[in-house]
Design an enzyme around this catalytic site. Structure first.
Site, PDB file in Angstrom:
ATOM      1  N   ASP A  95     -48.985 -81.100  66.873  1.00 53.27           N
ATOM      2  CA  ASP A  95     -48.935 -82.396  67.199  1.00 53.27           C
ATOM      3  C   ASP A  95     -47.555 -82.909  67.255  1.00 53.27           C
ATOM      4  OD1 ASP A  95     -50.005 -85.225  67.812  1.00 53.27           O
ATOM      5  OD2 ASP A  95     -50.138 -85.517  65.522  1.00 53.27           O
ATOM      6  N   ASP A  97     -45.607 -86.305  68.169  1.00 53.37           N
ATOM      7  CA  ASP A  97     -45.876 -87.643  68.153  1.00 53.37           C
ATOM      8  C   ASP A  97     -44.698 -88.380  68.474  1.00 53.37           C
ATOM      9  OD1 ASP A  97     -46.628 -90.301  67.636  1.00 53.37           O
ATOM     10  OD2 ASP A  97     -48.311 -89.708  66.251  1.00 53.37           O
ATOM     11  N   ASP A 277     -45.640 -82.584  63.899  1.00 51.81           N
ATOM     12  CA  ASP A 277     -46.080 -83.003  62.725  1.00 51.81           C
ATOM     13  C   ASP A 277     -46.589 -81.937  61.962  1.00 51.81           C
ATOM     14  OD1 ASP A 277     -47.665 -83.953  60.653  1.00 51.81           O
ATOM     15  OD2 ASP A 277     -48.954 -85.548  61.902  1.00 51.81           O
TER      16      ASP A 277
END
Ligand SMILES: [Zn+2]
Ligand SMILES: [Zn+2]
Length: 368
Positions: A95, A97, A277
């Protein structure tokens, strides 16, 4: 969210799913996956089994979820409780972000909602209305932040292919539906790794525990033998009780003293890292947003980016129609969607296209 706003979202999401069944598929081995969904009251339903696209589509029509997820893991018994599921393996997932990239522009597309007086304002340390410091922040999508997240995604893909030996065709990049990108790796040599080994991969990608003074510009040396630890955890050292010794990777057979990439200019060697992440990658029981589904934090869809360079979430992830809708908007910052500018709106009634209304309602910046 008031009942009218909620029912607008339910009807709009349901119509999206009905019109876009071709975007929603169960992943490979669906009978071994755990599915989960949230309703608009935020209640989470999990340990669900869906064996086919047909069952998925039925669930979308009958339950009208606000969000739907599927495990990266495969289990013998996906509908049982966590400790009875019998974990088999898990796809490697990442992920990226925008919020983790901390670009300075973020201050200009973040606003605050005071939790004491409920007023909205541009980002500041105290509510300008009642001086409270008790507020939540709401961030809107930004072109610069998305471009920065794209750069991190590209670097991650280079690392995965060149250094971790993952085949390009096994890497799938998606816009997360809100503020970044999800990267799914399927059928890789890392499927069997547990959380600890995945944490080593995270450290490797983020260059953790490697002080700048241990890194020579052209030759990357790991003085603290961090690399050897990673090597052992992936390949399996003699003490390892886990059966990972059969996992082979080009990455570790490559001479790590020169991490380089051809992806940039030919004559320059880069030490690359990517900001991911960590929690997502080390989680081998993650329920991850299902591709093609709507992210209720934004009303935009998690969609595949076949060409990351050209991908434009402001158009390509925004599927709602343009029918005009009257809402009460309280959005202190302006934003652009589908090439049109909106806001700022100061607690006023406005009639705007549905896609912009849905976006603001999902962000908590408007109500019907
Ligand atoms: Zn206030
Ligand atoms: Zn930004």
């Amino acid at each position: 969210m008031n009942p009218s706003s909620r029912s607008l979202l339910e009807n709009t999401f349901k119509k999206y799913y009905f019109d876009n069944f071709d975007l929603l598929h169960v992943p490979s081995n669906p009978h071994e996956r755990e599915f989960a969904y949230k309703k608009f009251d935020s209640k989470l339903y999990r340990h669900i089994s869906l064996k086919s696209d047909k069952e998925l589509h039925l669930l979308l029509m009958t339950q009208t979820p606000s969000d739907i997820y599927c495990s990266n893991a495969r289990y013998s018994f996906p509908t049982l409780s966590m400790n009875e599921k019998d974990w088999k393996d898990a796809d490697l997932i990442f992920d990226i972000d925008s919020k983790d990239l901390q670009l300075p522009c973020r201050n200009f597309h973040t606003c605050i909602q005071c939790l004491d007086c409920n007023s909205f304002s541009t980002l500041c340390s105290r509510c300008p209305n009642c001086n409270s410091n008790h507020f939540k922040t709401i961030t809107l999508l930004c072109k610069h932040c998305i471009n920065a997240a794209k750069d991190e995604t590209k670097k991650l893909c280079v690392l995965l292919i060149d250094n971790l030996g993952i085949k390009k065709q096994n890497i799938f990049v998606y816009f997360s539906g809100n503020d970044g990108f999800h990267i799914h790796v399927i059928d890789s040599q890392y499927q069997n790794l547990g959380s600890r080994e995945r944490a080593d991969i995270v450290d490797y990608i983020m260059l953790h525990n490697m002080l700048p003074n241990t890194i020579n510009k052209n030759r990357l040396k790991f003085k603290n033998s961090k690399y050897n630890q990673i090597h052992n955890s992936i390949i399996g050292d003699k003490d390892s009780t886990k059966n990972i010794s059969t996992i082979k990777t080009n990455a570790v057979t490559k001479n790590i003293s020169t991490i380089k990439t051809n992806a940039v200019t030919k004559n320059t060697r880069y030490i690359i890292k990517s900001i991911i992440d960590p929690n997502v990658t080390i989680d081998v029981h993650r329920i991850f947003r299902l591709a093609g589904s709507i992210n209720s934090k934004s009303g935009m869809s998690k969609v595949r980016c076949k060409n990351l360079e050209l991908f434009d979430p402001f158009n390509d992830a925004c599927f709602m129609d343009e029918d005009p809708i009257k809402i009460r908007a309280n959005c202190p910052i302006k934003f652009i969607l589908k090439g049109k500018k909106f806001g700022p709106f100061k607690n006023e009634y406005v009639t705007i296209p549905k896609y912009a209304a849905i976006y603001m309602i999902c962000k908590g910046l408007a109500e019907i």
